[in-house]
Design a protein around this motif. Structure first.
Motif, PDB file in Angstrom:
ATOM      1  N   ALA A 408      68.725 -62.669 113.049  1.00  0.00           N
ATOM      2  CA  ALA A 408      68.564 -63.736 114.037  1.00  0.00           C
ATOM      3  C   ALA A 408      68.142 -63.215 115.395  1.00  0.00           C
ATOM      4  N   GLY A 409      68.456 -61.961 115.683  1.00  0.00           N
ATOM      5  CA  GLY A 409      68.071 -61.376 116.959  1.00  0.00           C
ATOM      6  C   GLY A 409      66.716 -60.702 116.942  1.00  0.00           C
ATOM      7  N   GLY A 410      66.054 -60.701 115.780  1.00  0.00           N
ATOM      8  CA  GLY A 410      64.728 -60.095 115.670  1.00  0.00           C
ATOM      9  C   GLY A 410      64.719 -58.661 115.192  1.00  0.00           C
ATOM     10  N   ALA A 411      65.884 -58.067 114.892  1.00  0.00           N
ATOM     11  CA  ALA A 411      65.943 -56.692 114.407  1.00  0.00           C
ATOM     12  C   ALA A 411      65.561 -56.630 112.938  1.00  0.00           C
ATOM     13  N   ALA A 412      64.794 -55.624 112.558  1.00  0.00           N
ATOM     14  CA  ALA A 412      64.347 -55.479 111.181  1.00  0.00           C
ATOM     15  C   ALA A 412      65.526 -55.257 110.243  1.00  0.00           C
ATOM     16  N   VAL A 413      65.422 -55.859 109.054  1.00  0.00           N
ATOM     17  CA  VAL A 413      66.452 -55.745 108.017  1.00  0.00           C
ATOM     18  C   VAL A 413      65.835 -55.007 106.831  1.00  0.00           C
ATOM     19  N   PRO A 414      66.502 -53.982 106.305  1.00  0.00           N
ATOM     20  CA  PRO A 414      65.900 -53.207 105.211  1.00  0.00           C
ATOM     21  C   PRO A 414      65.857 -53.931 103.875  1.00  0.00           C
ATOM     22  N   GLU A 415      66.669 -54.980 103.712  1.00  0.00           N
ATOM     23  CA  GLU A 415      66.648 -55.728 102.451  1.00  0.00           C
ATOM     24  C   GLU A 415      65.463 -56.683 102.445  1.00  0.00           C
ATOM     25  N   THR A 416      64.310 -56.172 102.045  1.00  0.00           N
ATOM     26  CA  THR A 416      63.054 -56.924 102.144  1.00  0.00           C
ATOM     27  C   THR A 416      62.771 -57.788 100.928  1.00  0.00           C
ATOM     28  N   GLY A 417      63.596 -57.674  99.878  1.00  0.00           N
ATOM     29  CA  GLY A 417      63.250 -58.318  98.626  1.00  0.00           C
ATOM     30  C   GLY A 417      62.205 -57.493  97.893  1.00  0.00           C
ATOM     31  N   SER A 418      61.900 -57.905  96.670  1.00  0.00           N
ATOM     32  CA  SER A 418      60.999 -57.125  95.821  1.00  0.00           C
ATOM     33  C   SER A 418      60.092 -58.032  95.010  1.00  0.00           C
TER      34      SER A 418
END
Length: 436
Positions: A408-418
């Motif tokens: 929600a704050g705009g920080a990248a999340v490593p769980e990108t899906g596949s």
């Protein structure tokens, strides 16, 4: 005309919101009133309890993930009700620190949007007149959020109640009820929250006890009188179905799907074909898409690994048609799941994902995903809003990423899906397309 409404909220989690909400739904239903429940925020367990208590479907209203038009459209389902009762999430003002392009998802933001006054549940353990200072602070925090009154919870004695009421009188805060300490309606929980309503054989007794408890200790007439006019309207903006016929996994391992999503699919004309992987069912071959929701695959990893008909049927389905999984469904589509004891269980193998519960790590929060490739129902480039909540750790994620994902704050999340072939999956549960 839409019914008037109230939001049941509190200063913090664990204060008694769910107990009061369920008791009110049961007590007012016993009176012959039609009460339509909602849940503020992304929790997918509480709506099941609401439905059991009220006899009506409860859906989530989320000011971070949904636009005002969508929220208004969902509230439109209450057009035949006598009252709307929305259960808040966490504390009244608790929300995300967002990147600024949308609301923060708090119960207070929903109250401001809808015009529904707040009934504040206060855990009064260990305090007396000081509880009034808490209530007065909450009443003054936001001028666009109206505090209708408080319900005092975990009151120790008549003397304790008298002291609490004296403080509230001095602060000018209406007291709508006082709930004594009791344990008759406590409900079992596990790592993702309460054990779901459909899994509790004792649910009718719990709801009956909650209804009696609230009816005996809350001024129901006064509570009905303080409900506020619903001042939001909207239009149907449901999530587009991923196909015309959707094979949907539904059982104890795969049960986390938002009610508004299924309702939107049905209203768009889609046919939902349920099947149970735990019963070793394969997805219906008449379907043109298979959808595996989240749930508790970690509790059923052994049976899922042994479900040969399910696994072979899923692999065969994915040779020609899309299969999508969310969170637990995504894990079940992967190569393996390692349980909390360190035992490795073979999953369907549609994706190379390997997840582990041996060392638990909580992943919790809103997600904004920009698809880098197509997924069922949504084209590449679409922005999706959702929510992630699980305790698994990724050990291997070799396939192409499905999306660029930020919190929600705009920080990248490593769980990108596949994505691999027709198989796609995400750790977040889809709530709505991003409109803003």
């Amino acid at each position: 005309m839409i019914a008037p409404g109230l939001i049941i909220s509190a200063p913090a989690s664990g204060t008694g919101k769910t107990t009061l909400t369920l008791g009110l739904l049961a007590a007012l239903r016993e009176r012959g009133l039609t009460v339509h429940p909602f849940k503020s925020g992304p929790d997918y367990i509480d709506p099941g309890f609401h439905a059991a208590a009220s006899g009506r479907a409860s859906v989530n209203l989320d000011t971070w993930a949904m636009g005002a038009e969508m929220i208004g459209g969902l509230i439109g389902a209450a057009d035949d009700a006598d009252l709307i009762l929305a259960e808040g999430s966490m504390g009244l003002f608790d929300g995300v620190i967002s990147a600024g392009e949308h609301d923060n998802g708090s119960s207070a933001s929903l109250a401001a949007l809808t015009g529904w006054p707040v009934v504040l549940v206060l855990d009064t353990s260990g305090q007396a007149q000081s509880a009034a200072a808490v209530a007065r602070g909450f009443a003054a925090m936001r001028p666009d959020v109206r505090l209708a009154g408080v319900v005092l919870n975990r009151v120790a004695s008549p003397r304790h109640e008298a002291m609490l009421r004296a403080g509230m009188d001095e602060a000018g805060i209406p007291v709508l009820g006082a709930l004594p300490r009791q344990k008759d309606i406590e409900m079992p929980s596990r790592h993702l929250g309460l054990v779901q309503a459909g899994e509790q054989a004792d649910m009718p007794r719990i709801l009956e006890a909650a209804g009696r408890f609230v009816a005996d200790n809350v001024d129901l007439d006064r509570l009905l009188a303080v409900a506020g006019t619903t001042r939001i309207d909207g239009q149907d903006s449901a999530i587009a179905p991923p196909g015309q016929r959707i094979a949907l996994a539904q059982d104890g391992a795969f049960s986390f799907v938002y009610p508004h999503q299924l309702d939107g699919w049905r209203r768009a004309g889609a046919e939902i074909l349920p099947f149970s992987p735990l019963n070793d069912d394969a997805p219906d071959t008449r379907a043109d898409i298979c959808w595996l929701p989240g749930g508790y695959p970690e509790l059923y990893a052994g049976p899922l690994a042994a479900a040969q008909t399910f696994r072979k049927g899923l692999v065969c389905f994915a040779e020609t048609r899309p299969v999508h999984g969310e969170c637990g469904g995504y894990m079940a589509m992967g190569e393996a799941l390692i349980d909390k004891e360190g035992v490795r269980h073979q999953m369907a193998g549609l994706l190379g994902l390997v997840t582990s519960y041996e060392t638990r790590k909580m992943h919790l929060g809103y997600r904004l995903a920009t698809l880098t490739t197509d997924m069922p129902g949504h084209a590449a480039g679409t922005r999706l809003r959702g929510h992630e909540f699980h305790y698994s750790t990724i050990l291997d994620q070799p396939d192409a990423p499905l999306a660029q994902v930020v919190d929600a704050g705009g920080a990248a999340v490593p769980e990108t899906g596949s994505r691999r072939g027709h198989a796609t999956g995400t750790f977040f549960h889809l709530i709505a397309e991003a409109q803003r």
